[in-house]
Every structure is written in C-alpha cells, then in structure tokens.
Design an enzyme around this catalytic site. Structure first.
Site, PDB file in Angstrom:
ATOM      1  N   SER A   1     -14.145  83.752  90.572  1.00  0.00           N
ATOM      2  CA  SER A   1     -15.277  83.024  90.969  1.00  0.00           C
ATOM      3  C   SER A   1     -15.056  81.445  90.955  1.00  0.00           C
ATOM      4  O   SER A   1     -14.320  80.928  89.974  1.00  0.00           O
ATOM      5  CB  SER A   1     -16.571  83.434  90.464  1.00  0.00           C
ATOM      6  OG  SER A   1     -16.512  83.176  89.156  1.00  0.00           O
TER       7      SER A   1
ATOM      8  N   ARG B   1     -32.754  85.165  78.714  1.00  0.00           N
ATOM      9  CA  ARG B   1     -31.925  85.697  79.948  1.00  0.00           C
ATOM     10  C   ARG B   1     -32.187  87.085  79.878  1.00  0.00           C
ATOM     11  O   ARG B   1     -32.310  88.284  79.403  1.00  0.00           O
ATOM     12  CB  ARG B   1     -30.641  85.346  79.498  1.00  0.00           C
ATOM     13  CG  ARG B   1     -29.933  84.251  79.783  1.00  0.00           C
ATOM     14  CD  ARG B   1     -30.020  83.655  81.202  1.00  0.00           C
ATOM     15  NE  ARG B   1     -28.756  84.538  81.739  1.00  0.00           N
ATOM     16  CZ  ARG B   1     -27.422  83.946  81.910  1.00  0.00           C
ATOM     17  NH1 ARG B   1     -27.384  82.790  81.475  1.00  0.00           N
ATOM     18  NH2 ARG B   1     -26.496  84.538  82.505  1.00  0.00           N
ATOM     19  N   CYS B   2     -32.378  87.396  81.481  1.00  0.00           N
ATOM     20  CA  CYS B   2     -32.631  88.885  81.695  1.00  0.00           C
ATOM     21  C   CYS B   2     -31.540  89.579  82.755  1.00  0.00           C
ATOM     22  O   CYS B   2     -30.927  88.495  83.548  1.00  0.00           O
ATOM     23  CB  CYS B   2     -34.095  89.198  82.516  1.00  0.00           C
ATOM     24  SG  CYS B   2     -35.232  88.678  81.390  1.00  0.00           S
TER      25      CYS B   2
ATOM     26  N   ASP C   1     -11.407  93.992  88.391  1.00  0.00           N
ATOM     27  CA  ASP C   1     -12.208  93.532  87.227  1.00  0.00           C
ATOM     28  C   ASP C   1     -12.492  94.667  86.535  1.00  0.00           C
ATOM     29  O   ASP C   1     -13.540  95.329  86.974  1.00  0.00           O
ATOM     30  CB  ASP C   1     -13.321  92.803  87.561  1.00  0.00           C
ATOM     31  CG  ASP C   1     -12.881  91.249  88.125  1.00  0.00           C
ATOM     32  OD1 ASP C   1     -11.481  90.521  87.699  1.00  0.00           O
ATOM     33  OD2 ASP C   1     -13.325  90.686  88.931  1.00  0.00           O
TER      34      ASP C   1
ATOM     35  N   CYS D   1     -13.260  90.699  79.678  1.00  0.00           N
ATOM     36  CA  CYS D   1     -13.969  89.775  79.191  1.00  0.00           C
ATOM     37  C   CYS D   1     -14.070  89.515  77.794  1.00  0.00           C
ATOM     38  O   CYS D   1     -14.997  89.478  77.323  1.00  0.00           O
ATOM     39  CB  CYS D   1     -15.433  89.687  79.570  1.00  0.00           C
ATOM     40  SG  CYS D   1     -15.568  89.013  81.413  1.00  0.00           S
TER      41      CYS D   1
ATOM     42  N   HIS E   1     -16.934  78.638  79.070  1.00  0.00           N
ATOM     43  CA  HIS E   1     -18.027  78.529  78.628  1.00  0.00           C
ATOM     44  C   HIS E   1     -18.541  77.483  78.154  1.00  0.00           C
ATOM     45  O   HIS E   1     -19.910  77.453  77.838  1.00  0.00           O
ATOM     46  CB  HIS E   1     -18.293  79.852  77.555  1.00  0.00           C
ATOM     47  CG  HIS E   1     -17.872  81.156  77.920  1.00  0.00           C
ATOM     48  ND1 HIS E   1     -16.450  81.540  77.597  1.00  0.00           N
ATOM     49  CD2 HIS E   1     -18.329  82.242  78.478  1.00  0.00           C
ATOM     50  CE1 HIS E   1     -16.295  82.765  78.019  1.00  0.00           C
ATOM     51  NE2 HIS E   1     -17.293  83.139  78.889  1.00  0.00           N
TER      52      HIS E   1
ATOM     53  N   CYS F   1     -12.231  82.863  82.035  1.00  0.00           N
ATOM     54  CA  CYS F   1     -13.079  83.970  82.732  1.00  0.00           C
ATOM     55  C   CYS F   1     -13.400  83.246  84.200  1.00  0.00           C
ATOM     56  O   CYS F   1     -12.859  82.058  84.348  1.00  0.00           O
ATOM     57  CB  CYS F   1     -14.413  84.349  82.159  1.00  0.00           C
ATOM     58  SG  CYS F   1     -15.371  85.445  82.627  1.00  0.00           S
TER      59      CYS F   1
HETATM   60  N1  GLN Z   1     -14.034  87.851  89.136  1.00  0.00           N
HETATM   61  C1  GLN Z   1     -15.118  87.641  88.250  1.00  0.00           C
HETATM   62  C2  GLN Z   1     -15.358  86.307  88.355  1.00  0.00           C
HETATM   63  O1  GLN Z   1     -14.521  85.270  88.299  1.00  0.00           O
HETATM   64  C3  GLN Z   1     -15.039  88.349  86.954  1.00  0.00           C
HETATM   65  C4  GLN Z   1     -16.138  87.878  86.297  1.00  0.00           C
HETATM   66  C5  GLN Z   1     -16.425  88.285  84.854  1.00  0.00           C
HETATM   67  O2  GLN Z   1     -15.016  88.713  84.205  1.00  0.00           O
HETATM   68  N2  GLN Z   1     -17.414  88.373  84.226  1.00  0.00           N
HETATM   69  O3  GLN Z   1     -16.518  85.681  88.262  1.00  0.00           O
HETATM   70 ZN    ZN Z   2     -14.559  87.531  82.496  1.00  0.00          ZN
END
Ligand code: GLN
Ligand code: ZN
Length: 754
Positions: free
Chosen positions: A433, A515-516, A599, A643, A694, A726
């Site tokens: 993403s 967060r929900c 994923d 993740c 993050h 990520c």
């Molecule tokens: N392909 C997803 C992204 O890049 C993977 C998201 C994730 O690992 N939570 O958003």
């Molecule tokens: Zn991830």
C-alpha cells in the site's frame, strides 16, 4: 443466590461515544470534565442494559485499557513516568500514548484476540502502592442503581505473567509485594458492603502454566480467599480450557466460584468433577463471536453439566467478556433480514443469558419469552438449512482441490524465476500500500454517498495508480506495486466481493484505546463471483516496463480478521478461501503478472493458546496457504508478508509455506531476532524490513546503508530483498517518498561498493 452473570461488557459505546470523546479530549476540543461526564454516562447506560442479569460487571469500564487501570491500581507506574506531576489523567494518557518526552508503554495482543493491552513494565525498583479510587467509585455508582455489582479485577498471576521486565529482573520477584497490595485492595472492598462479589480475570490459566505459575496461583488465592468472609471471590478463566491441576488448586482454596469457558474450551467438562462444591460460572454464550445461541440446546447442556456441578451452583454466563463482540443489532438495517436473525451482539446476548437462565431453572416463561425462544429455534433451523450458507456444488469441487505443492521445488524454480524476472541481488520493493490521502478518502466517500458514478470513482483510482507508478519509477524501485488505493481494508476489500460474506454498519469492536475494528461476517460457504484484483493490477502493469507485483490477502489472514462460522471447523473455511485465491492467482498469471504477493499479516495471531492445539492449526494454516499458491507457474514468484518479527518458534512452519520470498517486520525489533534465520536455517528469499513505517521519521541513507550491511552479515546477498517493514498506507507522501529514495540510494551505495 445469583443465577447468571456476564464476564464483562464492551465500553466503547453503541456509536463509539467513548472513542469520539477521547479523541476530542486529546485534541483539546473538550475538557477533562466533559470527557469524564461522557464516560460516566456510558457506564450508567451499560449498567442499566444488564437489567436482566444478576451479577453486573463494574470496573470493566476503562478510559483506555483495563490492564493500564490495574497498573494504576497497584501503583506500579514505571519509573520513567514518575516525573509527570500533573493530574492523574495526564499521567494515564502519557503511559498509554506517550507524549513529547515519553514514549508510550508497549501494547500487545490480549491472548488470541484482536484486543491490545498495555504491557506492565517492571524492574527491580518498581514500587507498589494501592490506589483503589476507581474501583470504589465505580462500585458505589453501580450500587446506587440498586444492582448487585461484581467487581472485575485482573488477577495477579495474569498481571505478572504478562508483565515485562526492563532490567532482566524476573517479574515474579514482585509477587509478594504485589500480593499484599491485592490483599489491601480486598480489605478496602470488603469495607464497602456486607457482601461483595469480586471477579479475578485469570485467562493466563488457559495457557500451559509452569510449575512456578501453578504455585503462585495457589499462594494467591489461598491468601486472597481468606481476606474477609464478606467477599465472594470468583476466579474467571476464558479463551480455552483450564487444566485439571489449576482447577484443583483453585477448588482447594476458599474462593466462591470458578469461571470456565465451555465454548472455546470444551475440555472443561473434564473439570466438573474437580470443582469441590465451588460455584461454576459456566461460560456458555460465546463472548467472541456474533452467532445466536441455540437456547434450548444450551439449556440442555447446562442440565447435563449440572449433574456433576450441582444445579443450584451454576451461574449462567458468557464465555469471556463481551468486549470482543459488537454492541447491538439495533442499528443494523442494511444486512439481509435472514442473516440478521442468525446474529447476536452484546445486547442480544444479554437477552439470551436471561432466557437460558429461566429455561434451565425451570422458571415460568411469559408469552414474549416463549415467542423469543421459538424465534430462536426457528432461526437456528434456518441457519442450518439456508442455501445462502450451504453450497453443495462448492463442496464437490473442493474434494479434488488437494494439490499443495508447486511444480518444482524451491531450489529449481528460483533459478527459473531469477532468469525470467531478471532482478539483481538486494532487489528493492515495498509491501503494497501507498499513502491513503484525504483526496482518496473523499473520493471513496463521494462514491459511497452516490455523489459520483462508478466510472468517476474508478477513474479517480486509476489516476492514483498512475501517479503511484510514476513516483516509484522516479524513485528507482525495482519491483513496483499498484498501491492498493481501491482497498480501505485488506480483508474487507476481498470480503465485499465474495459470496458468503456480510457487513455491518456498526459492528465495531475495540482494538485498543480509541481504535476499533469492524470485522466482516463470514457467514456462509465462500465463492468468488469474478476476479477481484485483476483489473487494477493489470492496469498498473500496463503503465510500466518494470514488474508490478500483484497483491492479495492470504486465506489465514482473511479468516483471522473476520467473524467466522461456528457451524463448521475453521480449516474448512480456510480451504474455501484458498480456492478463491488459487483462482485469482491463476487469473493474474494468465494476464502476465509475474510476481504475486499473498499477505499473511495475521498468520501468527491465529495460534491457539495451548501447545497441544498448535500442531493442528499449523497444519491447516500452512496447507491453506499452499493450496492457494500451488497453482503458480514455476516462473511466477510468490511473495508473502508477515507483520511481526518474532519467528523463533515458528520459523520452520513459515518455511514450510514455501513462498519464494517473505517480507517481515523487523525494524523495531533489531537484528538479534534475525539471527535465528541463520541459526535455524531458512531456504527461501527474505526481505527483513529495513525501516519502521510506524513512525513518521525519514531514515537517512547512512542509517539504511548500515542496516543493509548488518543484514548482509546474516543473509547472503542473493537471498536478500530490501523493503520497508510494512505497508505505507498510514504514512504521508512527504515521509514515504524521501524514505524510499534514501532506501534505494543506500542499495546503490552497497551495490557499487562491492
Ligand atoms: N499489502 C498490505 C499493505 O501494504 C499489507 C498490510 C499489512 O501487512 N498489514 O498495506
Ligand atoms: Zn505488515
């Protein structure tokens, strides 16, 4: 004596009132007094809902997290926060969320749920001192309503077992000090009334306890159960079964009752004979899922266990806190009416408990109750037989869907792939993403509201993809992605296109703090109507000569992030999802897509809590990933992404999934963890995220060069991929573009210096 109870009630509010109040407070839009007022209103409302329940939970409310509340109750504030001398709330939120000068306390998953708690930080200097104000005031608040409160407290063994040490000292060293604070707390509670129920949440008891933990369990409840004859103590377990030893230990103390989960720990039936006359809080209504109970058959089950446990000693209850279930069905008016009849959220579960209690205790039912029970019976029958759920043609097809291996073993196909895909060592890529901007959110909401047409919406998405491809080309990444702009969520996007999935408008469940998440409902056999990602991926690929990686969510992750069926085993649904993905992969490769990422972000969170059940999970989880990907041609490269980084115990399982390349999240955990890959041996290629997505920080070229060099100490360059750790969807372009440029630059420097 009480006949029923619930383990706990959700606190976020029917319309997520707590979330909005918290966020308004954090951004300075409302005052502390206003926040506390909203919280009080929610508590009172939730207490009143529990009208038909004898033992009503108090102190299950929290402004952020009940584990954090327990830290405050015990006075175990980490040293690093003790400089905060402002009011208690400032300190509380600083621990939860960090502030300018303090990083937040760590948060982690609450057992095998998607709820996250704040991890207590203990060191040899940790002081304990009682702060009982929250508990006392919430007790009085409930008592004033004329109900019987049951005070919920996180039990000492669970508290210490989930704590982390900041100085290598053993958290259990604090046992005696902490126990004396619990004792002091019980003295305060005993002074509140002539009789008080206290529930100690001890879910740790459903994990494989060590001998030391069992001893502490014994010492804790031997001591606490002697504090005052006015107290009726319950030790509440949930999420799986308690072992015989623990139940015997508890039954040997002077506690009043033991809570056992009969939904997720059927083995608890074996424990009935060890109860030794204790009250049994019988968890028979699922606190973690959204299906209606079969009221008559649950009453029948209770009848059965009453033979051993004693009818007058059974308290009908939920399997765990309803924290993990959405609030109520009242506001769901878009879901098909027949599907809605099969559902039961928190408020509906309260009703179920009340009805089951009456039926089980042979109490007289009024007409409306009789009607409700009839309706429940009908809904269960319709669920059993509905063609919306059961697809026999699919069952037939799946019988021959058994091939779990690729055409060639990894060592052979990777050579073919390297030729076909022509990528260099240290190939650069991303996880999928790219930033979800306000422009994109506006586009989505305009389409949802019907302000723009489907064509206009899709045109908008295409232009975002185009821009994203251009940016990646300019940055100089090797393997590109389309950016996932058409997805608001990596599970919901697929669910929405599949038969067998339904969606709620308000089915929110707290994930952490404010967060929900709103997990989709996987209610029936799953089938794919048409390709789900093909149009976007092929469009992206048409814009560039570089390879665009196709992007799918894996079967195990789709399953673990949905409310799943309880009428068939999870592995059967996993197989259906694998079939769907298998067909999607086939469409993608036929259309010329050369790399496909599947994923499995939530692979690890599906692990059972008991060692004895892990093998089985691993078997079907790996198998479903392999079923999904086995149809890929040898020249097509399968990637996966996970993740987290702590693979120590599951590295061979991950290897067995046989993905050609895995990208993982390691940036925060450091390289120590990666050494395990070298030590244990791992065959396939790997992209350990080289920076933490993050955080908004842009890591420098030097930093990333150093990180790559460190990785090269562990992995041969031919096996190493370079990527962030990520997806980038929560970041801003201003952070993403320079970070990725630096990443590519770092790779150039390393390649050049070789
Ligand atoms: N392909 C997803 C992204 O890049 C993977 C998201 C994730 O690992 N939570 O958003
Ligand atoms: Zn991830």
């Amino acid at each position: 004596m009480p006949k029923n109870s619930i383990v706990g009630f959700p606190r976020i509010g029917e319309q997520r009132e707590l979330k909005f109040a918290l966020e308004a407070f954090w951004s300075g839009k409302i005052s502390k007094a206003e926040l506390l007022k909203s919280a009080e209103e929610l508590r009172l409302k939730h207490l009143k809902h529990q009208n038909g329940i004898d033992l009503v939970s108090v102190n299950d409310f929290s402004l952020y997290d009940t584990m954090l509340d327990m830290i405050v109750t015990l006075g175990a504030i980490p040293q690093r926060f003790t400089d905060i001398k402002d009011d208690e709330l400032t300190l509380y939120f600083a621990m939860a969320r960090g502030d300018k000068t303090h990083t937040a306390m760590e948060m982690t998953k609450w057992f095998n749920t998607n709820y996250h708690y704040i991890v207590p930080e203990l060191s040899k200097d940790t002081q304990f001192s009682l702060n009982s104000s929250k508990i006392v005031s919430e007790y009085k608040e409930a008592k004033a309503l004329g109900i019987i409160p049951k005070i919920n407290i996180i039990g000492l063994l669970t508290f210490l077992s989930l704590s982390k040490s900041t100085d290598e000292s053993n958290p259990y060293n604090h046992f005696e000090k902490a126990l004396s604070v619990y004792e002091e707390l019980l003295n305060v509670i005993a002074a509140l009334d002539n009789e008080v129920f206290v529930q100690f949440d001890e879910p740790i008891v459903v994990t494989d306890l060590t001998q030391e933990q069992k001893i502490l369990l014994k010492l804790t409840y031997e001591k606490l159960s002697k504090v005052s004859p006015k107290l009726k103590l319950i030790v509440q377990t949930y999420f799986d079964y308690a072992d015989k030893d623990s139940v015997e230990i508890l039954a040997g103390t002077d506690i009043w009752g033991i809570g056992l989960d009969f939904v997720h720990g059927k083995e608890n039936i074996e424990n009935l004979k060890s109860l030794n006359g204790k009250y049994l809080i019988a968890g028979v209504v699922d606190g973690r899922n959204i299906w209606i109970s079969d009221i008559k058959s649950v009453a029948g089950f209770l009848e059965e266990i009453a033979k051993t446990a004693g009818k007058e000693r059974i308290i009908v209850s939920t399997s765990c806190s309803l924290l993990h279930t959405p609030y109520s069905l009242h506001r769901e008016n878009k879901i098909d009416t027949d599907i809605k009849e099969w559902l039961s959220f928190s408020l509906e579960k309260l009703d179920e408990i009340a009805l089951i209690t009456k039926l089980f205790n042979n109490q007289i039912l009024d007409d409306s109750e009789k009607l409700k029970i009839e309706a429940n019976e009908k809904a269960n029958i319709s669920r059993k037989n509905s063609p919306k759920i059961h697809n026999s043609a699919l069952a037939q097809k799946l019988k021959s869907f058994t091939n779990t291996s690729r055409n060639l073993p990894f060592e052979e196909r990777i050579k073919i792939q390297k030729d076909a895909l022509n990528y260099q060592p240290l190939a650069t890529t991303t996880i999928g993403s790219f930033p979800q901007t306000s422009e994109l959110r506006n586009l989505r909401s305009a389409f949802k509201k019907g302000e723009i047409s489907l064509e206009q919406y899709e045109e908008g998405i295409r232009s975002l993809i185009k821009e994203c491809i251009e940016i990646q080309e300019t940055i100089g990444l090797d393997i590109l992605v389309h950016g996932e702009f058409e997805r608001n969520d990596m599970v919901e996007y697929f669910g929405e296109q599949l038969e067998g999935y339904a969606f709620t408008q308000n089915g929110w469940v707290q994930s952490y703090g404010s967060r929900c998440v709103k997990p989709p409902l996987l209610f029936g056999d799953i089938t794919r109507v048409k390709p789900m990602t093909l149009k976007w991926i092929t469009y992206a690929q048409s814009l560039t000569n570089k390879i665009v990686k196709g992007m799918l969510t894996g079967p195990v992750t789709i399953l673990n992030w949905s409310f799943v069926r309880n009428d068939i085993p999870r592995e059967q649904t996993a197989k259906q999802l694998a079939f769907v993905l298998h067909n999607e992969i086939n469409d993608l490769q036929e259309a010329g897509i050369k790399i496909i990422q599947v994923d499995e972000a939530a692979f690890k969170e599906g692990y059972p809590l008991r060692e004895s059940k892990k093998r089985d999970y691993e078997k079907w989880a790996v198998e479903s990933f392999k079923l999904a990907t086995s149809g890929a041609k040898e020249s097509v490269q399968i990637h996966t992404h996970m993740c987290y980084s702590n693979f120590n115990d599951i590295i061979k399982t991950i290897e067995a999934m046989d993905a050609d390349v895995i990208s993982i999240e390691t940036a925060r955990a450091g390289n120590k963890i990666l050494k395990i890959f070298k030590e244990t041996g791992y065959s396939q290629e790997i992209g350990p995220g080289i920076y933490d997505i993050h955080s908004p920080r842009v890591p420098s070229v030097e930093e990333m060069t150093a990180q790559i060099k460190a990785l090269l100490e562990i992995f041969p360059k031919e096996k190493l991929w370079i990527n962030p750790d990520c997806g980038l969807k929560t970041r801003k372009w201003e952070e993403v573009t320079p970070s990725l440029k630096n990443m590519v630059e770092a790779v150039k420097i390393i390649r050049f210096s070789e």
